[in-house]
Motif scaffolding. Sequence first.
Motif, PDB file in Angstrom:
ATOM      1  N   ILE A 281      -4.625  -7.380  -1.341  1.00  0.00           N
ATOM      2  CA  ILE A 281      -4.952  -6.555  -0.168  1.00  0.00           C
ATOM      3  C   ILE A 281      -3.675  -6.202   0.585  1.00  0.00           C
ATOM      4  N   GLY A 282      -2.806  -7.181   0.776  1.00  0.00           N
ATOM      5  CA  GLY A 282      -1.546  -6.923   1.477  1.00  0.00           C
ATOM      6  C   GLY A 282      -0.654  -5.941   0.738  1.00  0.00           C
ATOM      7  N   PHE A 283      -0.738  -5.947  -0.583  1.00  0.00           N
ATOM      8  CA  PHE A 283       0.086  -5.061  -1.411  1.00  0.00           C
ATOM      9  C   PHE A 283      -0.328  -3.603  -1.250  1.00  0.00           C
ATOM     10  N   CYS A 284      -1.532  -3.383  -0.743  1.00  0.00           N
ATOM     11  CA  CYS A 284      -2.055  -2.020  -0.563  1.00  0.00           C
ATOM     12  C   CYS A 284      -2.015  -1.557   0.891  1.00  0.00           C
ATOM     13  N   THR A 285      -1.370  -2.317   1.758  1.00  0.00           N
ATOM     14  CA  THR A 285      -1.363  -1.960   3.173  1.00  0.00           C
ATOM     15  C   THR A 285       0.056  -1.677   3.655  1.00  0.00           C
ATOM     16  N   PRO A 286       0.173  -0.808   4.638  1.00  0.00           N
ATOM     17  CA  PRO A 286       1.490  -0.559   5.214  1.00  0.00           C
ATOM     18  C   PRO A 286       1.996  -1.820   5.921  1.00  0.00           C
ATOM     19  N   PRO A 287       3.235  -2.009   6.195  1.00  0.00           N
ATOM     20  CA  PRO A 287       4.331  -1.056   6.153  1.00  0.00           C
ATOM     21  C   PRO A 287       4.981  -0.929   4.784  1.00  0.00           C
ATOM     22  N   VAL A 288       4.950  -1.964   3.950  1.00  0.00           N
ATOM     23  CA  VAL A 288       5.612  -1.853   2.658  1.00  0.00           C
ATOM     24  C   VAL A 288       4.670  -1.207   1.647  1.00  0.00           C
ATOM     25  N   GLY A 289       3.527  -1.804   1.383  1.00  0.00           N
ATOM     26  CA  GLY A 289       2.479  -1.235   0.551  1.00  0.00           C
ATOM     27  C   GLY A 289       2.962  -0.438  -0.643  1.00  0.00           C
ATOM     28  N   ILE A 290       3.649  -1.111  -1.553  1.00  0.00           N
ATOM     29  CA  ILE A 290       4.243  -0.425  -2.694  1.00  0.00           C
ATOM     30  C   ILE A 290       3.208   0.400  -3.452  1.00  0.00           C
ATOM     31  N   ASN A 291       1.999  -0.110  -3.563  1.00  0.00           N
ATOM     32  CA  ASN A 291       0.952   0.630  -4.272  1.00  0.00           C
ATOM     33  C   ASN A 291       0.668   1.978  -3.609  1.00  0.00           C
ATOM     34  N   LEU A 292       0.798   2.051  -2.301  1.00  0.00           N
ATOM     35  CA  LEU A 292       0.587   3.320  -1.605  1.00  0.00           C
ATOM     36  C   LEU A 292       1.634   4.355  -2.013  1.00  0.00           C
ATOM     37  N   PHE A 293       2.867   3.905  -2.126  1.00  0.00           N
ATOM     38  CA  PHE A 293       3.939   4.824  -2.499  1.00  0.00           C
ATOM     39  C   PHE A 293       3.819   5.261  -3.958  1.00  0.00           C
ATOM     40  N   VAL A 294       3.392   4.346  -4.812  1.00  0.00           N
ATOM     41  CA  VAL A 294       3.188   4.694  -6.223  1.00  0.00           C
ATOM     42  C   VAL A 294       2.069   5.726  -6.341  1.00  0.00           C
TER      43      VAL A 294
END
Length: 143
Positions: free
Chosen positions: A89-102
């Motif tokens: 869940i954290g991997f999909c949330t801002p501020p870093v959220g790498i999955n969002l950028f991908v």
Amino acid sequence: MVMVAMAFAFGRFLTIEGVPSDLAALITNATTEPIAVLLLLNLVLLVAGMFLEPVAAIIILAPILLPIAQSVGVDPIHFGIIMTCNLTIGFCTPPVGINLFVASSIAKVPVEDVIRRILPFMVAMFISMALVLFVPELSLLFI
């Protein structure tokens, strides 16, 4: 790749500074109630997932947080699933959220649009996380 490298570097910095150990002491001093400890661990893991790459977070936090979870009676397998769900869940949330950028790069749309469109899925992830957290039999069914 630069974001993953920076996440690993940030994880190393946190380890050198002793942040995970301080965090473990803070949680154990705050409460001994199992549900309260699990909720605090969830919060820590969600925040860690927002800033760290999941593999780095597991390597850094698992040896520190697992004994805390076991001290309140949480099965190690259940805690591993809790940890994985929270970091996902954290991997999909801002501020870093790498999955969002991908996703933004693949779809060729702004990150803001991806964030807006992912909200229903985030709600579903939080509901499933709550189920895993409060109904341990779901994750321990076949053990």
